[in-house]
Design a protein around this motif. Structure first.
Motif, short mmCIF file in Angstrom:
data_model
loop_
_atom_site.label_atom_id
_atom_site.label_comp_id
_atom_site.label_asym_id
_atom_site.label_seq_id
_atom_site.Cartn_x
_atom_site.Cartn_y
_atom_site.Cartn_z
N THR A 19 0.88 -1.16 0.00
CA THR A 19 0.00 0.00 0.00
C THR A 19 0.91 1.21 0.00
OG1 THR A 19 -1.62 -1.20 1.30
CG2 THR A 19 -1.87 1.19 1.18
N THR A 75 -1.62 -1.35 -4.07
CA THR A 75 -2.84 -0.84 -3.44
C THR A 75 -2.74 0.68 -3.33
OG1 THR A 75 -3.17 -2.87 -2.17
CG2 THR A 75 -4.30 -0.90 -1.38
N HIS A 117 -7.51 1.18 1.07
CA HIS A 117 -6.89 0.72 2.31
C HIS A 117 -7.15 1.80 3.37
CE1 HIS A 117 -4.31 -1.42 4.98
NE2 HIS A 117 -3.82 -2.20 4.04
N ALA A 161 -4.83 -0.83 -8.05
CA ALA A 161 -6.25 -0.94 -7.70
C ALA A 161 -7.07 0.14 -8.39
CB ALA A 161 -6.42 -0.86 -6.18
N TRP A 202 -11.05 -2.87 0.40
CA TRP A 202 -9.66 -3.29 0.23
C TRP A 202 -9.55 -4.70 -0.34
CZ3 TRP A 202 -6.62 -5.62 4.81
CH2 TRP A 202 -5.33 -5.98 4.41
N GLU A 252 -9.97 -5.68 -4.55
CA GLU A 252 -9.02 -5.47 -5.64
C GLU A 252 -8.29 -6.75 -6.03
OE1 GLU A 252 -5.02 -3.63 -4.20
OE2 GLU A 252 -6.57 -2.73 -2.96
#
Length: 490
Positions: free
Chosen positions: A34, A71, A75, A127, A222, A225
């Motif tokens: 992320t 990501t 998130h 994502a 979250w 994805e």
């Protein structure tokens, strides 16, 4: 494959013989970072673990499509369903566009991975670039009856799903335990039950990252994805899904539920998880003051570090432990890894200096077979390194004349070492690469050593000692042998 690879499958909780769904191509999906902050130690272990698997499968002749996601939306700050998006929060605080934040930290991550010699995946989807696919996936789950809309958000109905399937099959949990451990929100949430998870979240007015959907302007949950992107690039069934052990629940558990609901079956055949990293026996966290970024580690700028540790020292340290064991970072352990890596690189360098003989007392095939057996046993990189260390002693004996190898056997030994140390383990000789390495200074050192040999022949011990001592002072160690001398950069 020379030896049949056995992988520990988290889903079955045992080692299973690896048999790809569509040989010779292997599909592998790994949860990536992320990107809202600098890459840190927690990013290093899964990246190196699955780079090892990627390298090994390719070296064994498989065509591997390795997908590792980024990501950059969904998130959330508090948990998978509540709070502010971490990238949007960073963008708001720094007065940037969210995609500026995502791009900046994605590039930082890629740079750190390159330093660790982690190869780029085949595909690295974001994502935010797959919102349409996620919306379509959610529609399928709604059609199955395993999801419901509530005030513009869509949630997965865990109880409805669990009536037909086992929610908790990956982590070994059952719904009763999950209910006991989950706090009910007393009507403060749009969810029917606290353990239901978001597939789509309606964006609050201040939420920056939002997209139109049939339910609201919002953003995907979250977990969604990975289900959408893995099946897009690898198909409804693929071979390996990997990530850190901390993702097993709830992230990967939710993925299995989503995919099984939308497709009628789980997508991944093998679920592979690396264990966690601790620092001096404690979990890494900013509140504990032991949160170390990779840049701090490479530069030695964190207060807990006694020195800088090179990227290859970090990679070697991670590979010295089995990927499913807990790995504890400490200065002592990293210094030991630094010395171990140096010993291995010097042993490989010694092999390059060995002279051919009429017969062989060592076997390249035996070295290759021992490494293969170790790696095929659930990616036991620690055992591979142990085998290579056994042969470091033999390589030095080849130079000393205590062992012998024909020219053909020496060439095979060098090829086997190249395959395991560099191609599969992904190590690099950093000292040889830095500042042009040994190749830049070789002519000068050889000239000085030639002068030293003449001084010794003339019994001019003072000159001989002075040349040796001055070379030592600049980091070049001279080793006298019966038939001359050798040298190395320390």
């Amino acid at each position: 494959m020379k030896a049949k690879l056995q992988l520990y499958n988290t889903l079955s909780r045992k080692k299973e013989e690896f048999e790809p769904i569509n040989p010779p191509r292997v599909g592998m999906y790994v949860c990536g970072p992320t990107v809202y902050g600098d890459p840190h130690l927690g990013h290093a272990r899964p990246a190196i673990t699955f780079d090892l698997l990627f390298r090994y499968l390719k070296a064994e002749g498989y065509k591997v499509r390795y997908v590792r996601n980024i990501t950059d939306v969904g998130h959330l700050e508090h948990d998978a369903d509540e709070g502010e998006d971490k990238i949007a929060k960073k963008a708001r605080l720094e007065q940037l566009e969210p995609m500026e934040v995502a791009h900046y930290y994605t590039e930082r991550y890629r740079s750190a991975m390159a330093q660790l010699n982690v190869q780029s995946p085949s595909i690295e989807p974001h994502a935010s670039g797959h919102i349409i696919e996620q919306i379509e996936f959610i529609k399928k789950i709604l059609e199955s009856g395993d999801a419901y809309e509530s005030n513009g958000s869509v949630y997965f109905d865990v109880e409805h799903y669990n009536a037909r399937h086992h929610y908790g099959v990956l982590s070994g949990r059952n719904l009763d335990d999950i209910v006991t451990d989950t706090r009910e929100l007393d009507g403060q949430s749009d969810k029917r039950h606290s353990y239901d998870f978001a597939l789509w979240k309606k964006a609050s007015p201040e939420h920056i990252m939002r997209w139109p959907s049939p339910w609201s302007d919002g953003f995907p949950g979250w977990h969604m994805e990975c289900s959408a992107m893995s099946t897009k690039y690898l198909g409804e069934r693929f071979d390996i899904h990997g990530g850190g052990m901390d993702l097993m629940f709830p992230h990967h558990e939710c993925e299995i539920a989503q995919s099984s609901s939308a497709l009628g079956h789980d997508s991944a055949k093998y679920w592979v998880h690396n264990n966690m990293i601790t620092i001096n026996g404690r979990k890494m966290g900013k509140s504990l003051g032991n949160f170390i970024t990779l840049e701090e580690l490479f530069n030695g700028t964190h207060p807990l570090l006694e020195q800088a540790y090179s990227p290859m020292t970090v990679r070697f340290f991670i590979l010295q432990a089995h990927y499913r064991s807990t790995l504890d970072f400490s200065n002592d352990a990293l210094k030991a890894a630094e010395k171990g890596l140096d010993r291995l690189m010097k042993g490989i360098e010694a092999l390059g200096k060995a002279k051919p003989a009429d017969k062989s007392t060592v076997s390249a095939d035996e070295l290759d077979a021992r490494c293969e057996e170790a790696m095929a046993d659930d990616l036991n990189s620690a055992a591979v390194i142990s085998v290579l260390f056994d042969y470091v002693r033999i390589f030095n004996q080849l130079v000393e004349g205590q062992q012998s190898a024909t020219a053909e056997e020496l060439a095979k030994l060098k090829a086997v070492v190249e395959r395991w140390a560099f191609e599969i383990l992904g190590l690099r000789d950093e000292k040889a690469a830095s500042a042009g390495g040994k190749d830049m200074v070789s002519p000068l050192v050889e000239m000085l050593l030639s002068m030293r040999m003449k001084a010794k022949a003339d019994k001019d011990w003072a000159t001989s000692d002075r040349i040796r001592d001055e070379l030592t002072a600049i980091g070049i160690r001279v080793k006298d042998r019966k038939d001359g001398c050798d040298w190395e950069i320390e």
